[in-house]
Design a protein around this motif. Sequence first.
Motif, PDB file in Angstrom:
ATOM      1  N   ASP A   1       0.831  -1.208   0.000  1.00 25.93           N
ATOM      2  CA  ASP A   1       0.000   0.000   0.000  1.00 25.93           C
ATOM      3  C   ASP A   1       0.866   1.258   0.000  1.00 25.93           C
ATOM      4  O   ASP A   1       0.592   2.220  -0.727  1.00 25.93           O
ATOM      5  N   THR A   2       1.909   1.246   0.816  1.00 26.38           N
ATOM      6  CA  THR A   2       2.812   2.397   0.894  1.00 26.38           C
ATOM      7  C   THR A   2       3.573   2.575  -0.415  1.00 26.38           C
ATOM      8  O   THR A   2       3.779   3.701  -0.876  1.00 26.38           O
ATOM      9  N   HIS A   3       3.978   1.468  -1.018  1.00 26.18           N
ATOM     10  CA  HIS A   3       4.719   1.510  -2.284  1.00 26.18           C
ATOM     11  C   HIS A   3       3.893   2.192  -3.374  1.00 26.18           C
ATOM     12  O   HIS A   3       4.417   3.011  -4.144  1.00 26.18           O
TER      13      HIS A   3
ATOM     14  N   ASP B   1      12.402   2.547   8.508  1.00 26.47           N
ATOM     15  CA  ASP B   1      11.922   2.176   7.173  1.00 26.47           C
ATOM     16  C   ASP B   1      12.758   2.824   6.066  1.00 26.47           C
ATOM     17  O   ASP B   1      12.645   2.451   4.903  1.00 26.47           O
ATOM     18  N   ILE B   2      13.568   3.825   6.425  1.00 24.23           N
ATOM     19  CA  ILE B   2      14.414   4.520   5.450  1.00 24.23           C
ATOM     20  C   ILE B   2      15.793   3.870   5.450  1.00 24.23           C
ATOM     21  O   ILE B   2      16.447   3.780   6.490  1.00 24.23           O
ATOM     22  N   LYS B   3      16.233   3.426   4.290  1.00 25.52           N
ATOM     23  CA  LYS B   3      17.506   2.698   4.208  1.00 25.52           C
ATOM     24  C   LYS B   3      18.571   3.515   3.467  1.00 25.52           C
ATOM     25  O   LYS B   3      18.281   4.184   2.480  1.00 25.52           O
TER      26      LYS B   3
ATOM     27  N   ILE C   1       9.721  -5.749  -0.859  1.00 24.10           N
ATOM     28  CA  ILE C   1       9.201  -4.550  -1.536  1.00 24.10           C
ATOM     29  C   ILE C   1      10.097  -3.360  -1.210  1.00 24.10           C
ATOM     30  O   ILE C   1      10.301  -3.018  -0.045  1.00 24.10           O
ATOM     31  N   ARG C   2      10.587  -2.721  -2.263  1.00 20.39           N
ATOM     32  CA  ARG C   2      11.508  -1.594  -2.102  1.00 20.39           C
ATOM     33  C   ARG C   2      10.976  -0.397  -2.884  1.00 20.39           C
ATOM     34  O   ARG C   2      10.777  -0.479  -4.090  1.00 20.39           O
ATOM     35  N   SER C   3      10.744   0.707  -2.207  1.00 19.79           N
ATOM     36  CA  SER C   3      10.236   1.922  -2.848  1.00 19.79           C
ATOM     37  C   SER C   3      11.351   2.958  -2.942  1.00 19.79           C
ATOM     38  O   SER C   3      12.198   3.054  -2.056  1.00 19.79           O
ATOM     39  N   GLU C   4      11.325   3.723  -4.026  1.00 17.99           N
ATOM     40  CA  GLU C   4      12.338   4.764  -4.217  1.00 17.99           C
ATOM     41  C   GLU C   4      11.657   6.094  -4.517  1.00 17.99           C
ATOM     42  O   GLU C   4      10.689   6.154  -5.276  1.00 17.99           O
TER      43      GLU C   4
END
Length: 206
Positions: free
Chosen positions: A71-73, A118-120, A141-144
Amino acid sequence: MSRDVEVVFTKEKKGSFTIGQKKSVKPGYAFNYLFPYNLAILNNSKNKHIIDSISKEAEKHSIELKKKAEDTHRIIDGQSITFQAKSHDEGKLYGSISINDVVSKLNIDFETVLDKHDIKGFTPIKELGSYSVHVVIHNDIRSELSIVVEKEIETEKKDSVKSKAKTSSNHSSDVKTYADDDSDNDSPVEDKKTSSESPTIDDTIF
């Protein structure tokens, strides 16, 4: 030297451990912190039925976490956030943009519920420019998204201050002061005497 003990975590602590995770830790850490706060149990045959229950809970938690990540992605992937900051002429900031600043702005702008874990791969931003940041809530799941840091425009603030000062001056010129007339309007009050005459009764009998 005492040997490490293997534990199974019963709860999640972001950035440290997850529910159902098995790990060897120092005895002091286990007996003085993990066990008293019910964060883990010993991984042995005696606790097998508890560990089985924890494993089921961990599987359920992983499914919920993955859904949250999906959902966040969909909301933040490929998006950008912008900061305006004071800087030197060469582009270096007077301060820096911290990970907490980024998390706070993401949660406000996109109504997400993220925290710094959550921030990498983030390091504090100290110069103007564009940067990439990765959000990883679930390992699959990885978001950018992009972070843009712009120079704060001082002239806008100065114009605003001048405008407010001008408005205040206009208001003050419109104010008029009137002197109150202290004239004595003393009207003499005349006391009227009211005379009441009693009727004369004739007592003579004819």
